[in-house]
Design a protein around this motif. Structure first.
Motif, PDB file in Angstrom:
ATOM      1  N   HIS A   9       0.846  -1.200   0.000  1.00 22.90           N
ATOM      2  CA  HIS A   9       0.000   0.000   0.000  1.00 22.90           C
ATOM      3  C   HIS A   9       0.879   1.247   0.000  1.00 22.90           C
ATOM      4  CE1 HIS A   9      -3.237   2.673   1.624  1.00 22.90           C
ATOM      5  NE2 HIS A   9      -2.290   3.134   2.385  1.00 22.90           N
ATOM      6  N   TRP A  10       1.867   1.288   0.885  1.00 25.95           N
ATOM      7  CA  TRP A  10       2.773   2.442   0.936  1.00 25.95           C
ATOM      8  C   TRP A  10       3.463   2.645  -0.414  1.00 25.95           C
ATOM      9  CZ3 TRP A  10       5.543   0.993   6.198  1.00 25.95           C
ATOM     10  CH2 TRP A  10       4.760   1.462   7.274  1.00 25.95           C
ATOM     11  N   ALA A  11       4.060   1.573  -0.919  1.00 24.04           N
ATOM     12  CA  ALA A  11       4.846   1.689  -2.149  1.00 24.04           C
ATOM     13  C   ALA A  11       3.951   2.096  -3.330  1.00 24.04           C
ATOM     14  CB  ALA A  11       5.549   0.363  -2.441  1.00 24.04           C
ATOM     15  N   TYR A  12       2.779   1.494  -3.414  1.00 24.25           N
ATOM     16  CA  TYR A  12       1.885   1.775  -4.546  1.00 24.25           C
ATOM     17  C   TYR A  12       1.504   3.255  -4.587  1.00 24.25           C
ATOM     18  CZ  TYR A  12      -2.233   1.736  -7.529  1.00 24.25           C
ATOM     19  OH  TYR A  12      -3.136   2.019  -8.528  1.00 24.25           O
ATOM     20  N   TYR A  13       1.065   3.789  -3.446  1.00 22.42           N
ATOM     21  CA  TYR A  13       0.575   5.176  -3.469  1.00 22.42           C
ATOM     22  C   TYR A  13       1.707   6.193  -3.556  1.00 22.42           C
ATOM     23  CZ  TYR A  13      -4.087   3.502  -3.141  1.00 22.42           C
ATOM     24  OH  TYR A  13      -5.261   2.867  -3.448  1.00 22.42           O
ATOM     25  N   PHE A  14       2.855   5.869  -2.973  1.00 20.27           N
ATOM     26  CA  PHE A  14       3.970   6.809  -3.103  1.00 20.27           C
ATOM     27  C   PHE A  14       4.523   6.799  -4.528  1.00 20.27           C
ATOM     28  CE2 PHE A  14       5.333   9.113   0.706  1.00 20.27           C
ATOM     29  CZ  PHE A  14       4.313   8.738   1.546  1.00 20.27           C
ATOM     30  N   ASP A  15       4.487   5.653  -5.197  1.00 19.30           N
ATOM     31  CA  ASP A  15       4.898   5.623  -6.612  1.00 19.30           C
ATOM     32  C   ASP A  15       3.914   6.426  -7.449  1.00 19.30           C
ATOM     33  OD1 ASP A  15       7.133   4.082  -6.274  1.00 19.30           O
ATOM     34  OD2 ASP A  15       6.133   2.174  -6.684  1.00 19.30           O
TER      35      ASP A  15
ATOM     36  N   GLU B 104       1.970   8.801  -6.646  1.00 19.31           N
ATOM     37  CA  GLU B 104       1.935  10.240  -6.405  1.00 19.31           C
ATOM     38  C   GLU B 104       3.339  10.869  -6.435  1.00 19.31           C
ATOM     39  OE1 GLU B 104      -0.956  11.481  -3.555  1.00 19.31           O
ATOM     40  OE2 GLU B 104      -2.186   9.723  -3.907  1.00 19.31           O
ATOM     41  N   ASN B 105       4.273  10.108  -7.037  1.00 14.80           N
ATOM     42  CA  ASN B 105       5.650  10.603  -7.226  1.00 14.80           C
ATOM     43  C   ASN B 105       6.327  11.041  -5.928  1.00 14.80           C
ATOM     44  OD1 ASN B 105       5.640  10.232 -10.047  1.00 14.80           O
ATOM     45  ND2 ASN B 105       4.386  12.086 -10.240  1.00 14.80           N
ATOM     46  N   GLY B 106       6.121  10.262  -4.899  1.00 14.16           N
ATOM     47  CA  GLY B 106       6.842  10.518  -3.644  1.00 14.16           C
ATOM     48  C   GLY B 106       8.242   9.949  -3.741  1.00 14.16           C
ATOM     49  N   GLU B 107       9.133  10.437  -2.915  1.00 15.68           N
ATOM     50  CA  GLU B 107      10.487   9.876  -2.880  1.00 15.68           C
ATOM     51  C   GLU B 107      10.641   9.126  -1.574  1.00 15.68           C
ATOM     52  OE1 GLU B 107      13.475  12.857  -3.582  1.00 15.68           O
ATOM     53  OE2 GLU B 107      12.341  13.632  -5.307  1.00 15.68           O
ATOM     54  N   TYR B 108      10.993   7.853  -1.684  1.00 16.76           N
ATOM     55  CA  TYR B 108      11.043   7.023  -0.470  1.00 16.76           C
ATOM     56  C   TYR B 108      12.002   5.849  -0.671  1.00 16.76           C
ATOM     57  CZ  TYR B 108       8.298   3.609  -3.078  1.00 16.76           C
ATOM     58  OH  TYR B 108       7.892   2.686  -4.020  1.00 16.76           O
ATOM     59  N   GLU B 109      12.322   5.217   0.440  1.00 20.96           N
ATOM     60  CA  GLU B 109      13.093   3.960   0.389  1.00 20.96           C
ATOM     61  C   GLU B 109      12.436   2.992   1.356  1.00 20.96           C
ATOM     62  OE1 GLU B 109      17.240   4.913   1.541  1.00 20.96           O
ATOM     63  OE2 GLU B 109      16.652   6.927   0.899  1.00 20.96           O
ATOM     64  N   ILE B 110      12.388   1.745   0.967  1.00 21.08           N
ATOM     65  CA  ILE B 110      11.903   0.721   1.896  1.00 21.08           C
ATOM     66  C   ILE B 110      13.031  -0.288   2.086  1.00 21.08           C
ATOM     67  CG2 ILE B 110      10.255  -1.171   2.277  1.00 21.08           C
ATOM     68  CD1 ILE B 110       8.201   0.434   0.674  1.00 21.08           C
ATOM     69  N   CYS B 111      13.403  -0.524   3.308  1.00 18.35           N
ATOM     70  CA  CYS B 111      14.444  -1.537   3.512  1.00 18.35           C
ATOM     71  C   CYS B 111      14.162  -2.350   4.775  1.00 18.35           C
ATOM     72  CB  CYS B 111      15.821  -0.903   3.554  1.00 18.35           C
ATOM     73  SG  CYS B 111      16.027   0.249   4.877  1.00 18.35           S
ATOM     74  N   ARG B 112      14.661  -3.545   4.758  1.00 12.20           N
ATOM     75  CA  ARG B 112      14.532  -4.431   5.926  1.00 12.20           C
ATOM     76  C   ARG B 112      15.846  -4.419   6.688  1.00 12.20           C
ATOM     77  NH1 ARG B 112      10.386  -8.316   6.109  1.00 12.20           N
ATOM     78  NH2 ARG B 112       9.024  -8.137   4.305  1.00 12.20           N
ATOM     79  N   GLN B 113      15.746  -4.323   7.996  1.00  8.17           N
ATOM     80  CA  GLN B 113      16.947  -4.441   8.830  1.00  8.17           C
ATOM     81  C   GLN B 113      16.595  -5.436   9.917  1.00  8.17           C
ATOM     82  OE1 GLN B 113      17.512  -0.301   9.941  1.00  8.17           O
ATOM     83  NE2 GLN B 113      19.302  -0.145   8.621  1.00  8.17           N
ATOM     84  N   GLY B 114      16.997  -6.664   9.713  1.00 11.24           N
ATOM     85  CA  GLY B 114      16.610  -7.726  10.654  1.00 11.24           C
ATOM     86  C   GLY B 114      15.099  -7.885  10.646  1.00 11.24           C
ATOM     87  N   ASP B 115      14.489  -7.761  11.815  1.00  9.73           N
ATOM     88  CA  ASP B 115      13.034  -7.925  11.903  1.00  9.73           C
ATOM     89  C   ASP B 115      12.272  -6.628  11.643  1.00  9.73           C
ATOM     90  OD1 ASP B 115      13.263 -10.558  12.421  1.00  9.73           O
ATOM     91  OD2 ASP B 115      13.138 -10.371  14.610  1.00  9.73           O
ATOM     92  N   GLU B 116      13.009  -5.576  11.390  1.00 11.07           N
ATOM     93  CA  GLU B 116      12.355  -4.272  11.182  1.00 11.07           C
ATOM     94  C   GLU B 116      12.188  -3.972   9.701  1.00 11.07           C
ATOM     95  OE1 GLU B 116      13.970  -1.579  14.927  1.00 11.07           O
ATOM     96  OE2 GLU B 116      14.400  -0.965  12.861  1.00 11.07           O
TER      97      GLU B 116
END
Lengths: 135, 149
Positions: free
Chosen positions: A53-59, A61-73
């Protein structure tokens, strides 16, 4: 209808007239009723729908973002929020409560689920949202 | 961030919450939203009249993918909404629709038209089907005649 302008006007009006608790109540209704399906998945221990949901709507609406996993986070780092950017471009006074939509929707989505979602506003139009299993 | 696409669903929840305090609270909120739109479009309508209304809704029709027919005559501008994207999104939702959802349009458009010196007539065919008709007149008397039809 100019959606972000109206959203900003709505947040400002509700906070000034009825107070922050009432504003939070509206975001909680959004998280629990409109995003019921995302919340049901979270309750089952599955955050995938929320990340999509986050990635779809930010793409979209041309938002700039990064999604990354760090262990369990899972970290969702917003560098440029499309809603804030739009309001700034239109020279609209941004409500000081505007970002509480993100903070409170995230908090309410995580209620009664194995997750907590911590939202930290890091600047005007930037924030960090972290999903992790509750300790 | 509540995406712009989901704003109407949030709006629907806000209507329920504000209405729980009393109908007058809801009407006051809609009026306030109309006042916030005056800044953007009120002056445009005041200067440009019905043609400016036509141009505004022509853009909205494309941007929001409305199935609607627009007409402009010497007397009025008409928006004949065949499938309203806003109510459609509210109906396509895990949350229940607010029963007076459609009335918010009249609630925010009316103050804008009052500012512009134009006269709004709103014909809600159904509050559970996404269609309606809006006419905006230059002449108050003609608007009242149409309203009485």
């Amino acid at each position: 209808m100019d959606f972000y302008r109206t959203l900003n006007a709505t947040i400002s009006y509700i906070a000034e007239r009825y107070g922050e608790d009432f504003l939070k109540k509206t975001f909680r209704m959004m998280a629990h009723d409109v995003y019921r399906s995302i919340r049901e998945d979270l309750r089952k221990g599955d955050p995938k729908q929320l990340i999509e949901h986050w990635a779809y709507y930010f793409d979209r609406e041309n938002g700039e973002y990064e999604i990354c996993r760090q262990g369990d986070e899972i970290n969702f780092k917003v560098n440029k929020c499309p809603a804030i950017r739009y309001l700034q471009e239109q020279h609209i006074n941004i409500s000081p409560h505007f970002c509480s939509q993100t903070v409170e929707v995230n908090k309410a989505l995580a209620e009664d689920t194995p997750f907590e979602i911590i939202t930290k506003i890091t600047g005007r139009g930037s924030c960090r949202q972290v999903i992790r299993k509750r300790p | 961030m509540i995406p712009s696409d989901h704003f109407v669903r949030y709006y629907n929840e806000v209507f329920k919450a504000v209405d729980s305090l009393g109908r007058d609270h809801l009407y006051a909120y809609w009026r306030k939203l109309g006042e916030s739109q005056i800044q953007k479009i009120g002056e445009k309508f005041r200067k440009g009249g019905l043609e400016a209304c036509y141009e505004y809704w022509k853009v909205i029709k494309e941007e929001e993918n409305c199935d609607a027919q627009l007409s402009l005559t010497d007397d009025y501008f008409e928006l004949d909404m065949k499938r309203c994207p806003s109510l459609s999104k509210v109906l396509d939702n895990d949350a229940s629709p607010f029963p007076l959802y459609c009335d918010h349009c009249m609630g925010w458009i009316r103050p804008v038209m009052e500012y512009a010196g134009l006269h709004l007539v709103f014909d809600i065919n159904s509050r559970i089907e996404p269609r309606c008709r809006i006419r905006i007149y230059k002449d108050r008397f003609k608007a009242e005649l149409f309203q009485a039809e």
